[in-house]
Design a protein around this motif. Sequence first.
Motif, PDB file in Angstrom:
ATOM      1  N   TYR A  55      -1.683  26.395  -2.948  1.00  0.00           N
ATOM      2  CA  TYR A  55      -2.157  25.260  -3.738  1.00  0.00           C
ATOM      3  C   TYR A  55      -2.973  24.301  -2.885  1.00  0.00           C
ATOM      4  O   TYR A  55      -3.856  23.607  -3.390  1.00  0.00           O
ATOM      5  CB  TYR A  55      -0.959  24.537  -4.353  1.00  0.00           C
ATOM      6  N   THR A  56      -2.712  24.269  -1.581  1.00  0.00           N
ATOM      7  CA  THR A  56      -3.446  23.367  -0.695  1.00  0.00           C
ATOM      8  C   THR A  56      -4.861  23.863  -0.420  1.00  0.00           C
ATOM      9  O   THR A  56      -5.608  23.198   0.301  1.00  0.00           O
ATOM     10  CB  THR A  56      -2.697  23.201   0.639  1.00  0.00           C
ATOM     11  N   HIS A  57      -5.261  25.003  -0.981  1.00  0.00           N
ATOM     12  CA  HIS A  57      -6.646  25.449  -0.860  1.00  0.00           C
ATOM     13  C   HIS A  57      -7.585  24.617  -1.738  1.00  0.00           C
ATOM     14  O   HIS A  57      -8.801  24.694  -1.584  1.00  0.00           O
ATOM     15  CB  HIS A  57      -6.780  26.920  -1.297  1.00  0.00           C
ATOM     16  N   CYS A  58      -7.029  23.859  -2.699  1.00  0.00           N
ATOM     17  CA  CYS A  58      -7.862  23.300  -3.771  1.00  0.00           C
ATOM     18  C   CYS A  58      -8.889  22.300  -3.276  1.00  0.00           C
ATOM     19  O   CYS A  58     -10.005  22.269  -3.791  1.00  0.00           O
ATOM     20  CB  CYS A  58      -6.967  22.654  -4.830  1.00  0.00           C
ATOM     21  N   ASP A  59      -8.561  21.456  -2.330  1.00  0.00           N
ATOM     22  CA  ASP A  59      -9.510  20.437  -1.889  1.00  0.00           C
ATOM     23  C   ASP A  59      -9.251  20.110  -0.425  1.00  0.00           C
ATOM     24  O   ASP A  59      -8.365  20.672   0.214  1.00  0.00           O
ATOM     25  CB  ASP A  59      -9.404  19.176  -2.761  1.00  0.00           C
ATOM     26  N   ALA A  60     -10.047  19.182   0.096  1.00  0.00           N
ATOM     27  CA  ALA A  60      -9.960  18.854   1.525  1.00  0.00           C
ATOM     28  C   ALA A  60      -8.849  17.865   1.842  1.00  0.00           C
ATOM     29  O   ALA A  60      -8.609  17.582   3.010  1.00  0.00           O
ATOM     30  CB  ALA A  60     -11.300  18.281   1.994  1.00  0.00           C
ATOM     31  N   HIS A  61      -8.169  17.330   0.825  1.00  0.00           N
ATOM     32  CA  HIS A  61      -7.171  16.290   1.069  1.00  0.00           C
ATOM     33  C   HIS A  61      -5.730  16.822   1.062  1.00  0.00           C
ATOM     34  O   HIS A  61      -4.844  16.195   1.626  1.00  0.00           O
ATOM     35  CB  HIS A  61      -7.284  15.197   0.003  1.00  0.00           C
ATOM     36  N   SER A  62      -5.485  17.959   0.408  1.00  0.00           N
ATOM     37  CA  SER A  62      -4.116  18.375   0.120  1.00  0.00           C
ATOM     38  C   SER A  62      -3.273  18.597   1.371  1.00  0.00           C
ATOM     39  O   SER A  62      -2.098  18.232   1.408  1.00  0.00           O
ATOM     40  CB  SER A  62      -4.124  19.656  -0.734  1.00  0.00           C
ATOM     41  N   ALA A  63      -3.866  19.224   2.390  1.00  0.00           N
ATOM     42  CA  ALA A  63      -3.074  19.603   3.562  1.00  0.00           C
ATOM     43  C   ALA A  63      -3.030  18.520   4.630  1.00  0.00           C
ATOM     44  O   ALA A  63      -2.239  18.632   5.571  1.00  0.00           O
ATOM     45  CB  ALA A  63      -3.617  20.889   4.166  1.00  0.00           C
ATOM     46  N   GLN A  64      -3.845  17.490   4.513  1.00  0.00           N
ATOM     47  CA  GLN A  64      -3.884  16.473   5.571  1.00  0.00           C
ATOM     48  C   GLN A  64      -2.550  15.756   5.763  1.00  0.00           C
ATOM     49  O   GLN A  64      -2.105  15.591   6.911  1.00  0.00           O
ATOM     50  CB  GLN A  64      -5.000  15.468   5.276  1.00  0.00           C
ATOM     51  N   PRO A  65      -1.859  15.310   4.707  1.00  0.00           N
ATOM     52  CA  PRO A  65      -0.552  14.673   4.931  1.00  0.00           C
ATOM     53  C   PRO A  65       0.465  15.617   5.548  1.00  0.00           C
ATOM     54  O   PRO A  65       1.297  15.193   6.368  1.00  0.00           O
ATOM     55  CB  PRO A  65      -0.134  14.218   3.536  1.00  0.00           C
ATOM     56  N   ILE A  66       0.425  16.894   5.168  1.00  0.00           N
ATOM     57  CA  ILE A  66       1.368  17.859   5.740  1.00  0.00           C
ATOM     58  C   ILE A  66       1.107  18.022   7.227  1.00  0.00           C
ATOM     59  O   ILE A  66       2.038  18.049   8.048  1.00  0.00           O
ATOM     60  CB  ILE A  66       1.256  19.204   5.007  1.00  0.00           C
ATOM     61  N   ALA A  67      -0.176  18.134   7.613  1.00  0.00           N
ATOM     62  CA  ALA A  67      -0.509  18.257   9.035  1.00  0.00           C
ATOM     63  C   ALA A  67      -0.059  17.018   9.803  1.00  0.00           C
ATOM     64  O   ALA A  67       0.472  17.129  10.909  1.00  0.00           O
ATOM     65  CB  ALA A  67      -2.011  18.482   9.192  1.00  0.00           C
ATOM     66  N   ALA A  68      -0.266  15.828   9.227  1.00  0.00           N
ATOM     67  CA  ALA A  68       0.176  14.598   9.905  1.00  0.00           C
ATOM     68  C   ALA A  68       1.691  14.547  10.004  1.00  0.00           C
ATOM     69  O   ALA A  68       2.239  14.094  11.019  1.00  0.00           O
ATOM     70  CB  ALA A  68      -0.351  13.383   9.151  1.00  0.00           C
ATOM     71  N   MET A  69       2.382  15.015   8.975  1.00  0.00           N
ATOM     72  CA  MET A  69       3.839  15.028   8.992  1.00  0.00           C
ATOM     73  C   MET A  69       4.375  15.923  10.109  1.00  0.00           C
ATOM     74  O   MET A  69       5.400  15.625  10.727  1.00  0.00           O
ATOM     75  CB  MET A  69       4.352  15.515   7.634  1.00  0.00           C
TER      76      MET A  69
END
Length: 418
Positions: free
Chosen positions: A157-171
């Motif tokens: 689901y995080t493939h959808c846009d450029a924002h989805s995975a950024q919080p997970i990476a920061a976490m």
Amino acid sequence: HRADPDWAAQRIADRFGITVPEVLGHVQAGATDDRFAASFARAADQGAVAALWLVLAAALLLAIGWVRSAGVRAWLWRAGALATLLQLALHGAPLVTGCARDVSTETPVHAFLRERAAAAAADGGFAIVRASAVPTLPAQLPPGELMVPGVRDLNFYTHCDAHSAQPIAAMLGPYWGPRTAAKGYLELSLPDRLPVDGEPPPAGPYAVASPLEHPLLDLLGVRYVLSTEPLQHAGTRVGPELRGPRGEFFVFERPHPLPRAFTVPRLRALPDDRAVVAALADPRLAPRDAALVLAADAPPEAPASPGAEPRAVRFVRDHPTELELEVGPGRAPWLVLADTFLPGWTATVDGESVPIRRANGGQRVVPLHDRACRVRFSYSCPGLALGLWLAGLAAAVLLAVALRARRAPPAPPADRPP
């Protein structure tokens, strides 16, 4: 590659700032043969086939230029067109047939998740994520996205846009974050526990025992965690037992995920996306208290009802391009939808158009009034209408030109006066 077998791995390592052993461990995970060598051998075979087709095309073009007979030249053009169709068919045939599997793609875990998704249809389903003791290539069930209606697979689901995975990476911190979401989506499994000081590899500052207990996963609606090994922080083990030649498969249920759509009492405006990502990665995140938006997107007089109780939200229709939700009465003035914010979506509340704002990095939020209402989201591909009009106009022009050419009288021979 024959001169230096690690050449390709070194290029990848340089690009992502990691070591060659990490690349080899990622690419060769579960492989019995050298995948790099197999890839280059396949590329060589495909190159030889492509060269034969190019030689054939060159021969046809040379023949067309050499032959003087118009009839023979026309037949050569037809042969070239047929060869093009044949080449395209041979090239696309493997994509059409897909992959043949030695085992069934249906398991008791699929049936369990399908049953739970159907039971949660009024809540819009739930999300799942893959996890392991340390981040690694996720064990798929089956390989590829878990295509169960009502289930959002966070690893895809995080493939959808450029924002989805950024919080997970920061976490995940400065070490595991870039490695787990280096491509802009969640490509590895989430770790059950990040390494502590003194354990390799190094870890950044982290305030909760496990990423699987972080409130960000609650905001994303992650209810179930899939794994091929027992985990300490994934929640309660549920579902049927599933064993295979390589071990056991586990399904864990997290205790308090948020539903796919819920109400919040206020918006919290932050200056930029970096501040939003930092707030989402904060272990003190309270997604029920406020939706995080950019200050530039926040309305000048945003309604707020601090302390307002969450309102009942029920999915009436759940279609890929159309959603309908029933929202009960209450004071909370904002509805958060965990679906990805993308251009092309519009929203109405009781038939009245309302703006959709980007919230929580990549989700949607719309304003509500106090009474019970029905919220409808609909999608129309941006530019599709204009593209259809242009295509229709081009077809009309071509048709007009063709009809005019047919009706025009034939030109007189050059050796006869008009």
